[in-house]
Design an enzyme around this catalytic site. Structure first.
Site, PDB file in Angstrom:
ATOM      1  N   LYS A 140      24.248 -75.642  68.521  1.00  0.00           N
ATOM      2  CA  LYS A 140      23.481 -75.586  66.971  1.00  0.00           C
ATOM      3  C   LYS A 140      22.257 -75.926  67.210  1.00  0.00           C
ATOM      4  O   LYS A 140      21.666 -77.078  67.699  1.00  0.00           O
ATOM      5  CB  LYS A 140      24.407 -76.355  66.044  1.00  0.00           C
ATOM      6  CG  LYS A 140      24.181 -76.130  64.612  1.00  0.00           C
ATOM      7  CD  LYS A 140      24.928 -76.874  63.882  1.00  0.00           C
ATOM      8  CE  LYS A 140      24.599 -76.705  62.278  1.00  0.00           C
ATOM      9  NZ  LYS A 140      25.653 -77.336  61.237  1.00  0.00           N
TER      10      LYS A 140
ATOM     11  N   SER B 121      27.604 -74.486  57.643  1.00  0.00           N
ATOM     12  CA  SER B 121      26.234 -74.232  58.096  1.00  0.00           C
ATOM     13  C   SER B 121      26.202 -73.794  59.690  1.00  0.00           C
ATOM     14  O   SER B 121      25.430 -73.273  60.133  1.00  0.00           O
ATOM     15  CB  SER B 121      25.316 -75.341  57.872  1.00  0.00           C
ATOM     16  OG  SER B 121      25.750 -76.419  58.835  1.00  0.00           O
TER      17      SER B 121
ATOM     18  N   SER C 296      31.043 -77.939  57.871  1.00  0.00           N
ATOM     19  CA  SER C 296      30.150 -76.835  58.738  1.00  0.00           C
ATOM     20  C   SER C 296      30.874 -76.621  59.940  1.00  0.00           C
ATOM     21  O   SER C 296      30.057 -75.804  60.510  1.00  0.00           O
ATOM     22  CB  SER C 296      28.669 -77.397  58.761  1.00  0.00           C
ATOM     23  OG  SER C 296      28.206 -77.182  57.450  1.00  0.00           O
TER      24      SER C 296
END
Ligand code: GLN
Length: 492
Positions: free
Chosen positions: A76, A151, A175
């Site tokens: 990420k 997210s 997330s």
């Protein structure tokens, strides 16, 4: 190869049936072919990845390999990675090449894993759909008109489409788990403090926690064993002995491997707020667990309904403070034209942040300001305590809590983007876990109208190994987690 588990890939590498360079190439080629449709990656650096793969092959030749040596892993874009663009999904950091590695990245590097690329995400991890990214939305490989969740949506889409064997994510309010549910993956948020936050760009520091997004509980155990561990550069890192999260997964316990396990079913999880089809799939998964020997008990989490409002005071409060550092002075974006320092700050922040981030900064600054602090922030902290107490009470009656991960399957792009409250409610089942600092995992439990649904399992503090074992036992007798989206097969 792309359906093999991390352990199987590791043995292929160890036995020289494939080299890390070949494997990395294979994934880079898949990314080149499929990423334009998905937008799951923000940064790919083929040369840098292949150089790491060559170094891994050298290590494999020397017989000095661990479980992840030579395996490409996507990260990420919230994890600072030395020499790599690290944007956090924001215009504010669209030019930021990190001069250092986050502890998580350093751990993967030390393990000999290959950094395959940096994945797209909601801006500063604020969102549940990946639509707040400065780099554009990510599409769900199960249906390109739908969101992958957020997210950590880029990581989830990448692993679901088999553009990476596994990926990292972060979970402040859901997330990791919510995108795992929406993309048919297994994703774990560990106990707060188990994975170092050093170099993980801060959103809400008392809630943020890194964790794995992978295709199975087994793969999550391999990933978490690499990610977890004490770090003196993170003041909230917990000094606990290193753990092999895989250890419980290999034992043979016969046909009722979970006998004695008490699964708590909170009344509040099965109310009208959840899609009927998802409740049915969760009920069916619970029935599977009974067949594996578990018993179920009814429990209550009476304050859970207050988790979303409490979170949307606490998380913005912390974010408003954490994001004060993005001022155009030291790094990141700076407005091109301004007439004095204050004007530079104003224009930089006005242009560098997107609408959702600004909304959070405004709310956070408001709830922390004189006269409102007691009414909002302190009150939210009290609710946070009540929620943690509810879980403590529940864990006197059960070992694991089960319920849905998300109240809906993947929604359409744009469907909730204009209504922040609707978006915030996507995390109704995940947020309480962060407020209490507990570990939880989401595992695939079936499909509703062709879209994946997730079962959430919540454990008491430091029960990651147990949770992964409970998830793994289900995955040994069901095939939901093996389903993959069409259009991304090896030949496509
Ligand atoms: N969707 C939640 C939010 O927008 C949680 C995000 C997260 O876990 N990073 O804050």
């Amino acid at each position: 190869m792309i359906e093999r588990s991390l352990r199987e890939i590791a043995s292929s590498l160890a036995e020289r049936r494939i080299s890390s360079v070949e494997l990395t190439r294979l994934y880079l080629d898949r990314i080149a072919r499929h990423n334009p449709a998905l937008n799951a990656f923000i940064t790919i650096d083929e040369e840098a990845s292949l150089a790491q793969a060559r170094a891994a092959d050298e290590r494999l030749r020397r017989g000095d390999a661990g479980p992840l040596t030579g395996i490409p892993i996507a990260h990420k874009d919230i994890f600072c990675s030395e020499g790599w663009l690290t944007t956090c999904g924001s215009r504010m950091l669209a030019n930021f090449v990190s001069p250092y590695d986050a502890s998580v990245i350093a751990r993967f590097r030390a393990a000999g894993a290959v950094l395959l690329g940096k994945t797209n995400m909601d801006e500063f991890a604020m969102g549940s759909s990946n639509e707040t990214s400065f780099f554009g939305p990510v599409r769900n490989p199960w249906d390109l008109t739908r969101v992958p969740g957020g997210s950590s949506g880029g990581s989830a889409a990448a692993v679901a489409a088999r553009l990476a064997p596994a990926a990292t994510g972060t979970d402040t309010g859901g997330s990791i788990r919510q995108p795992a549910a929406l993309c048919n993956l297994t994703g774990m948020k560990p106990t707060y403090g188990v994975v170092s936050r050093y170099g993980m760009i801060a959103f809400a520091s008392s809630l943020d926690q890194g964790g794995p997004l992978a295709r199975s509980a087994e793969d999550c155990a391999v990933m978490l064993s690499a990610m977890a561990g004490f770090d003196d550069r993170d003041s909230t890192s917990l000094d606990r002995p290193a753990e092999d999260f895989f250890r419980d997964l290999v034992s043979d316990r016969g046909s009722r491997p979970l006998s004695g396990l008490r699964i708590g079913l909170p009344a509040e999880f099965f109310d009208a707020g959840c899609d009927r089809e998802i409740i049915e799939l969760v009920d069916a998964a619970v029935a599977d667990y009974r067949r594996l020997g578990a018993e179920t008990v009814s429990i209550s989490l009476p304050n859970m309904r207050l988790s979303v409002p409490a979170y949307y005071v606490i998380a913005p409060a912390e974010a408003s403070s954490n994001l004060a550092r993005f001022d155009g002075v030291r790094y990141g974006y700076r407005a091109a034209e301004y007439h004095d320092l204050i004007d530079m700050y104003r224009k930089t922040r006005a242009q560098g942040f997107g609408a959702e981030v600004k909304r959070r900064i405004l709310i956070g600054t408001y709830v922390l300001s004189h006269g409102y602090y007691d009414a909002y922030y302190l009150q939210a902290q009290r609710i946070r305590r009540l929620i943690a107490n509810d879980f403590a009470e529940a864990f006197r009656q059960c070992d694991v809590i089960a319920g849905p991960t998300s109240p809906t399957t993947a929604f359409r792009l744009g469907e909730k983007a204009a209504d922040p409250v609707q978006m915030y409610l996507s995390d109704i089942y995940t947020i309480a876990v962060n407020l209490a600092g507990l570990p939880a995992v989401s595992i695939p439990c079936g499909f509703a109208a062709g879209l994946p649904a997730g079962l959430q399992l919540i454990g008491n503090y430091f029960t990651e190994a147990r949770l992964l074992d409970v998830a793994h036992r289900y995955q040994m007798v069901t095939g939901w987690h093996l389903q993959h989206p069409r259009g991304f097969d090896s030949e496509d």
